[in-house]
Design a protein around this motif. Sequence first.
Motif, mmCIF file in Angstrom:
data_model
loop_
_atom_site.group_PDB
_atom_site.id
_atom_site.type_symbol
_atom_site.label_atom_id
_atom_site.label_comp_id
_atom_site.label_asym_id
_atom_site.label_seq_id
_atom_site.Cartn_x
_atom_site.Cartn_y
_atom_site.Cartn_z
ATOM 1 N N TYR A 1 0.852 -1.195 0.000
ATOM 2 C CA TYR A 1 0.000 0.000 0.000
ATOM 3 C C TYR A 1 0.883 1.238 0.000
ATOM 4 N N LYS A 2 0.364 2.302 -0.574
ATOM 5 C CA LYS A 2 1.077 3.580 -0.576
ATOM 6 C C LYS A 2 0.186 4.604 0.109
ATOM 7 N N ASP A 3 0.739 5.300 1.113
ATOM 8 C CA ASP A 3 -0.078 6.272 1.842
ATOM 9 C C ASP A 3 -0.005 7.649 1.180
ATOM 10 N N ALA A 4 -0.601 8.651 1.835
ATOM 11 C CA ALA A 4 -0.675 10.000 1.262
ATOM 12 C C ALA A 4 0.696 10.627 1.051
ATOM 13 N N VAL B 1 5.588 3.346 1.429
ATOM 14 C CA VAL B 1 5.093 2.022 1.041
ATOM 15 C C VAL B 1 5.041 1.118 2.274
ATOM 16 N N TRP B 2 3.916 0.405 2.416
ATOM 17 C CA TRP B 2 3.690 -0.423 3.592
ATOM 18 C C TRP B 2 3.277 -1.840 3.210
ATOM 19 N N SER C 1 -7.804 0.126 -3.831
ATOM 20 C CA SER C 1 -6.830 -0.529 -4.694
ATOM 21 C C SER C 1 -5.522 -0.770 -3.934
ATOM 22 N N SER C 2 -4.711 -1.669 -4.444
ATOM 23 C CA SER C 2 -3.432 -1.982 -3.822
ATOM 24 C C SER C 2 -2.564 -2.705 -4.846
ATOM 25 N N LEU C 3 -1.318 -2.944 -4.486
ATOM 26 C CA LEU C 3 -0.445 -3.752 -5.326
ATOM 27 C C LEU C 3 -0.467 -5.172 -4.778
ATOM 28 N N GLN D 1 -3.515 -0.932 7.288
ATOM 29 C CA GLN D 1 -2.714 -1.276 6.116
ATOM 30 C C GLN D 1 -2.264 -0.046 5.338
ATOM 31 N N THR D 2 -3.122 0.953 5.257
ATOM 32 C CA THR D 2 -2.841 2.129 4.445
ATOM 33 C C THR D 2 -2.316 3.314 5.257
#
Length: 354
Positions: free
Chosen positions: A79-82, A86-87, A136-138, A340-341
């Motif tokens: 996940y990518k936050d604001a 990357v998490w 959405s996510s990777l 997660q985000t």
Amino acid sequence: MNTLMSDIKITRTKTTKIHDVDFDNLNFGRTFSDHMLVCDYKDGKWQSPEIVPYQPIVLDPSAKIFHYGQSVFEGMKAYKDANDSVWLFRPLENFKRLNISSKRLAIPELPEDIFMEGLKALLKVDSNWIPKKEGSSLYIRPFIFASGNGFHASPADQYKFVIALAPSGAYFSGKVKVLIEETYSRSANGGVGFAKAGGNYAGQFYPTQLAVEKGYQQVIWTDDTNHEYIEEAGAMNIFIRINDTLITGPTSDRILDGITRKSIIDIAKREGIPVEVRKITVSEVVNAAKDGSLKEMFGAGTAAVVSPISGFGYKGIDYDLPELKDTYATFIKKYITDIQTNKSDDPFGWRVKM
């Protein structure tokens, strides 16, 4: 820098595909990033991992994966936050389970540094592929399969570990209607049901197809002996809410030890939601539906996180679940996805920054 990360050979693609992707309208697992990580097992040990352009894998027709099915996989998300950090969510649990699955299928266990440092390096190379749109996510797919050749029915002498990435939208849209299985079984005692083996999922497709033909989206799996106990929901663990109590079956040889499942149990305990880990019979669920005490059913897994069930069929009768305003499913899904985000505190220490 970790020695392994500095030693990973990276061959970058000459032409990126990213400009052809509509990140606002992603299907699940249909679009793939520019690169993948590969690592071979041969001569009795795992070799050095490499990052290469995403490409087909060439195998001999006698490769044992085609004949004896030595294949295991994991499902994860980035996940990518604001702030564009990357998490990952509990990645070491995925690593541990991959090796548990590998051991059961006589596949050599993977060193932690190849898995974790290889994944970090791959995410760094393809960080632009991590979507930021809500929902959405990777999706990350690590997998291992038998690449060694031969028709002899025995473990292979060579294997390949791959991590591929797929920017993805939601796995399911809306609620699903399920059919409680009365004939087929997902797995059996002493078998490989607890492992994320490819064959487990192949065996589910036909009964699920039969359910779809009857108007359902998924199957609720029951035990292999008398089809008396609720076990899993499609490719996910299952939770059932009777009155205010959340119930899920115990893990066993037959049931996957889901990471989302474990997280939901911990969240419920922390938030004061009554939760029971015990066997639950089909008759208990049917009777609860009849007397109105059955409030919710939902699947739980990496891909969908939480997938609400709107109703189920059993012995030719359909049972609809009530439409509630404030559901455990909605609360828990938001709780997990906010962790997660990086939208909320993480009291459990599950979130890992890359």
